[in-house]
Design a protein around this motif. Structure first.
Motif, PDB file in Angstrom:
ATOM      1  N   ASP A  27       0.890  -1.167   0.000  1.00 12.69           N
ATOM      2  CA  ASP A  27       0.000   0.000   0.000  1.00 12.69           C
ATOM      3  C   ASP A  27       0.929   1.218   0.000  1.00 12.69           C
ATOM      4  O   ASP A  27       1.543   1.533   1.020  1.00 12.69           O
ATOM      5  CB  ASP A  27      -0.854  -0.090   1.267  1.00 12.69           C
ATOM      6  N   ILE A  28       1.054   1.844  -1.176  1.00 11.98           N
ATOM      7  CA  ILE A  28       2.065   2.902  -1.342  1.00 11.98           C
ATOM      8  C   ILE A  28       1.414   4.280  -1.316  1.00 11.98           C
ATOM      9  O   ILE A  28       0.490   4.546  -2.092  1.00 11.98           O
ATOM     10  CB  ILE A  28       2.834   2.712  -2.667  1.00 11.98           C
ATOM     11  N   THR A  29       1.900   5.129  -0.440  1.00 11.85           N
ATOM     12  CA  THR A  29       1.471   6.528  -0.430  1.00 11.85           C
ATOM     13  C   THR A  29       2.649   7.385  -0.888  1.00 11.85           C
ATOM     14  O   THR A  29       3.752   7.269  -0.342  1.00 11.85           O
ATOM     15  CB  THR A  29       1.028   6.973   0.978  1.00 11.85           C
ATOM     16  N   TYR A 110     -12.071  23.428  -4.617  1.00  3.94           N
ATOM     17  CA  TYR A 110     -11.492  22.173  -4.137  1.00  3.94           C
ATOM     18  C   TYR A 110     -10.010  22.382  -3.800  1.00  3.94           C
ATOM     19  O   TYR A 110      -9.300  23.072  -4.523  1.00  3.94           O
ATOM     20  CB  TYR A 110     -11.595  21.081  -5.211  1.00  3.94           C
ATOM     21  N   PRO A 111      -9.530  21.753  -2.711  1.00  3.44           N
ATOM     22  CA  PRO A 111      -8.095  21.833  -2.422  1.00  3.44           C
ATOM     23  C   PRO A 111      -7.306  20.966  -3.401  1.00  3.44           C
ATOM     24  O   PRO A 111      -7.853  20.050  -4.021  1.00  3.44           O
ATOM     25  CB  PRO A 111      -7.986  21.287  -1.000  1.00  3.44           C
ATOM     26  N   LEU A 112      -6.017  21.253  -3.519  1.00  6.98           N
ATOM     27  CA  LEU A 112      -5.181  20.531  -4.482  1.00  6.98           C
ATOM     28  C   LEU A 112      -5.199  19.021  -4.225  1.00  6.98           C
ATOM     29  O   LEU A 112      -5.165  18.229  -5.170  1.00  6.98           O
ATOM     30  CB  LEU A 112      -3.740  21.059  -4.426  1.00  6.98           C
ATOM     31  N   SER A 113      -5.277  18.624  -2.961  1.00 10.66           N
ATOM     32  CA  SER A 113      -5.296  17.185  -2.672  1.00 10.66           C
ATOM     33  C   SER A 113      -6.535  16.530  -3.273  1.00 10.66           C
ATOM     34  O   SER A 113      -6.455  15.425  -3.837  1.00 10.66           O
ATOM     35  CB  SER A 113      -5.235  16.945  -1.164  1.00 10.66           C
ATOM     36  N   ALA A 114      -7.682  17.189  -3.197  1.00  8.37           N
ATOM     37  CA  ALA A 114      -8.901  16.626  -3.782  1.00  8.37           C
ATOM     38  C   ALA A 114      -8.820  16.638  -5.312  1.00  8.37           C
ATOM     39  O   ALA A 114      -9.279  15.699  -5.980  1.00  8.37           O
ATOM     40  CB  ALA A 114     -10.124  17.415  -3.320  1.00  8.37           C
ATOM     41  N   VAL A 115      -8.235  17.675  -5.852  1.00  8.34           N
ATOM     42  CA  VAL A 115      -8.078  17.768  -7.306  1.00  8.34           C
ATOM     43  C   VAL A 115      -7.166  16.641  -7.802  1.00  8.34           C
ATOM     44  O   VAL A 115      -7.444  15.979  -8.811  1.00  8.34           O
ATOM     45  CB  VAL A 115      -7.491  19.137  -7.704  1.00  8.34           C
ATOM     46  N   LEU A 129      -1.561   9.227  -4.279  1.00 11.90           N
ATOM     47  CA  LEU A 129      -0.696  10.384  -4.550  1.00 11.90           C
ATOM     48  C   LEU A 129      -1.232  11.598  -3.799  1.00 11.90           C
ATOM     49  O   LEU A 129      -2.339  12.074  -4.080  1.00 11.90           O
ATOM     50  CB  LEU A 129      -0.655  10.661  -6.061  1.00 11.90           C
ATOM     51  N   LEU A 130      -0.444  12.068  -2.848  1.00 13.73           N
ATOM     52  CA  LEU A 130      -0.826  13.245  -2.064  1.00 13.73           C
ATOM     53  C   LEU A 130       0.145  14.383  -2.360  1.00 13.73           C
ATOM     54  O   LEU A 130       1.362  14.175  -2.330  1.00 13.73           O
ATOM     55  CB  LEU A 130      -0.738  12.944  -0.561  1.00 13.73           C
ATOM     56  N   PRO A 131      -0.373  15.579  -2.633  1.00 12.06           N
ATOM     57  CA  PRO A 131       0.554  16.719  -2.660  1.00 12.06           C
ATOM     58  C   PRO A 131       1.074  16.935  -1.248  1.00 12.06           C
ATOM     59  O   PRO A 131       0.375  16.647  -0.276  1.00 12.06           O
ATOM     60  CB  PRO A 131      -0.332  17.881  -3.108  1.00 12.06           C
ATOM     61  N   MET A 132       2.290  17.413  -1.113  1.00 11.62           N
ATOM     62  CA  MET A 132       2.859  17.629   0.229  1.00 11.62           C
ATOM     63  C   MET A 132       2.012  18.607   1.032  1.00 11.62           C
ATOM     64  O   MET A 132       1.929  18.521   2.246  1.00 11.62           O
ATOM     65  CB  MET A 132       4.303  18.144   0.106  1.00 11.62           C
ATOM     66  N   ALA A 179       0.874  24.055   5.552  1.00  8.98           N
ATOM     67  CA  ALA A 179       0.591  22.893   6.401  1.00  8.98           C
ATOM     68  C   ALA A 179       0.580  21.648   5.521  1.00  8.98           C
ATOM     69  O   ALA A 179       0.242  21.725   4.339  1.00  8.98           O
ATOM     70  CB  ALA A 179      -0.765  23.066   7.078  1.00  8.98           C
ATOM     71  N   PRO A 180       0.942  20.499   6.076  1.00  7.98           N
ATOM     72  CA  PRO A 180       0.878  19.273   5.278  1.00  7.98           C
ATOM     73  C   PRO A 180      -0.551  19.028   4.793  1.00  7.98           C
ATOM     74  O   PRO A 180      -1.519  19.346   5.494  1.00  7.98           O
ATOM     75  CB  PRO A 180       1.309  18.186   6.272  1.00  7.98           C
ATOM     76  N   ALA A 181      -0.679  18.474   3.601  1.00  5.31           N
ATOM     77  CA  ALA A 181      -2.012  18.157   3.070  1.00  5.31           C
ATOM     78  C   ALA A 181      -2.650  17.066   3.928  1.00  5.31           C
ATOM     79  O   ALA A 181      -1.954  16.295   4.610  1.00  5.31           O
ATOM     80  CB  ALA A 181      -1.902  17.695   1.618  1.00  5.31           C
ATOM     81  N   PRO A 182      -3.994  16.995   3.881  1.00  2.64           N
ATOM     82  CA  PRO A 182      -4.677  15.954   4.662  1.00  2.64           C
ATOM     83  C   PRO A 182      -4.123  14.572   4.313  1.00  2.64           C
ATOM     84  O   PRO A 182      -3.974  14.247   3.136  1.00  2.64           O
ATOM     85  CB  PRO A 182      -6.140  16.085   4.229  1.00  2.64           C
TER      86      PRO A 182
END
Lengths: 329, 329
Positions: A27-29, A110-115, A129-132, A179-182
């Motif tokens: 399970d790779i993040t 929408y925040p970048l993480s949701a996009v 894939l999470l943006p930092m 701040a770190p993304a969710p």
């Protein structure tokens, strides 16, 4: 097995492809660098996130390592006909669609993480894939050009100038307020292994670590942290990492980069904060540097580190995971 | 000679090409309809302004009358791959560049009139192209679809539904709060001739007249006002004008449209405000309707009104200018 990877662009993306092959059930993040994001033509462009997404989703231009396969440049040609630049940044027609969708969603709130998640719904990269961060950080590089001191966007330094002038300083503008993304800190805390791929230690991994909270979370994580040197034989395998390493006072050697990250449970050498590495892989040509790294408190192995094909890259990932298990034991 | 033309899209643009040929030394100001503007993919699209600009600038797709020549659809295909629509609106790659430049400039704070001028710097249409307003007006059409009353954007009615359902009402949303763009009222006041080309009298010319101040300025202008019927033989030459004429209670005849505009110095028949026309051209097949129009107080001539080629269109423009001179005398 939960693996967290801090990734820049091309090097990070290619390493991830090897990691998926080496650990197909993991399970790779991926915590992706967004410091090289840039607004072009009113659109939000996220080169590193897209390189990871396209590479793992099968849409990448394999030869150049970034951008879309089978690309055309009609929109860019028309923009140039309007006198609208910059012309030095190669945005293709297919790529434009990604930035149009992203910009439209960001504009809708929408925040970048949701996009990023929505874009990945199409590409199915097989990793999370999470943006930092969802906040805006732009890496700027202080240079001297035509006798004048100025700061340019990292993309201008990297793409327009091709790092042909010395970087006096590299500054992740906006990082202090970010701040770190969710999901980022949770993924680090819950990881079984944390990997630093052979990405640029200053403008890729270094920018991720500049988001307040991420460095500390990694330093305190229960999982082993293992990195792979982006320098082989005292030179970057690709890119111009030596130029930005010089800006932060780090020599272009595999051991100096390990020292820059620092050994876990010790302060990092340059005072950047807590040390991060339990293990470090150098290339076989740099085997002579293993003792230096180990003397700094970091377990080190010399293995082939050239990502010449998927098999070679998967072997690198297996070595990194094996070193992590060794450290854990 | 200063000529002001109120223009919609295809019909207006083609007429303007004929007018330029008929009066090569004239100073032509075009007041363009922006009621069919639409936001697509986060970008501001101005179909009528672009059709005029591309047609007069030599970039138009001649066969379809809108969009760019030698067009491709890579961006749109990619947007569809992301599941992002609408798919019924045909935005090509070259066209996208126009909307990207426009949106970027609007985002930077420039009004639409300044943006239009900047775009025309490239296209050199040979006319001064002014949007009717810098404010946002969107023409909506009330329809009944699947038994439900709803309002759709004009483009959805025209392009997706192809006017296949009855229009119950046509509403230029936002018109009441809008103001004419800089230069519009001045151009009308200083004109030697004002022309209504064979554009849609409801959703093109009608929307321009809905901007507070424009109808009044034309009614009070010193210049003769001459229009050309978009209906020939009781049917639209192209498009589906009959559908939107029905929505405003106007029969699809050349004389009814003249009555809808109304005779100058008299109130318009339907109470829309001051009458506008001094002269009106109908096609030769509608010669029998000339007495009706003249009885309403509008000088009328029957001449060929099919814009089959540039010569025919230039001849129409010459007839309109001749009728204006006749009215003036």
């Amino acid at each position: 097995m939960r693996i967290v990877v801090l990734a820049g662009g091309i090097g990070g993306a290619r390493f991830l492809r090897g990691l998926k092959a080496a650990a197909p059930d993991a399970d790779i993040t991926v915590i992706g660098n967004t410091g090289d994001d840039i607004h072009l033509f009113g659109l939000k462009v996220c080169p590193d996130l897209d390189t990871v997404m396209y590479t793992l989703g099968g849409g990448i231009n394999e030869d150049q390592g970034w951008g879309r396969a089978d690309e055309t440049f009609r929109v860019k040609e028309e923009l140039a006909a309007y006198g609208v630049g910059p012309e030095w940044f190669g945005l293709g027609d297919r790529d434009f669609a990604t930035h149009i969708v992203r910009t439209q969603m960001l504009g809708a709130g929408y925040p970048l993480s949701a996009v990023t998640q929505a874009l990945c719904d199409r590409w199915q990269p097989g990793v999370r894939l999470l943006p930092m961060t969802d906040d805006r950080i732009e890496t700027h590089v202080a240079i001297e050009e035509d006798g004048e001191q100025r700061a340019v966007h990292f993309q201008e330094y990297w793409v327009r100038l091709r790092a042909s002038v010395d970087a006096k300083a590299v500054v992740p503008v906006g990082a202090e307020q970010a701040a770190p993304a969710p999901g980022v800190l949770e993924a680090v805390a819950q990881a079984d292994v944390i990997l630093f791929p052979p990405s640029n230690p200053v403008v890729s991994v270094g920018t991720i670590l500049a988001v307040p909270g991420i460095r500390e979370a990694i330093a305190e994580a229960g999982a082993p942290v293992v990195g792979l040197s982006p320098l082989v034989g005292d030179a970057p395998v690709r890119g111009m990492a030596d130029k930005v390493l010089a800006a932060v006072g780090v020599a272009s050697t595999a051991s100096a980069v390990a020292g820059h990250y620092g050994a876990r449970r010790r302060p990092a050498r340059d005072g950047a904060g807590a040390g991060l590495l339990d293990g470090w892989l150098v290339d076989t040509v740099d085997a002579g540097r293993v003792p230096e790294v180990e003397a700094a408190g970091i377990r080190c192995r010399a293995v082939p580190l050239m990502m010449t094909d998927l098999d070679a890259t998967a072997a690198m990932a297996r070595e990194a995971l094996a070193l992590a298990e060794e450290v854990r034991a």
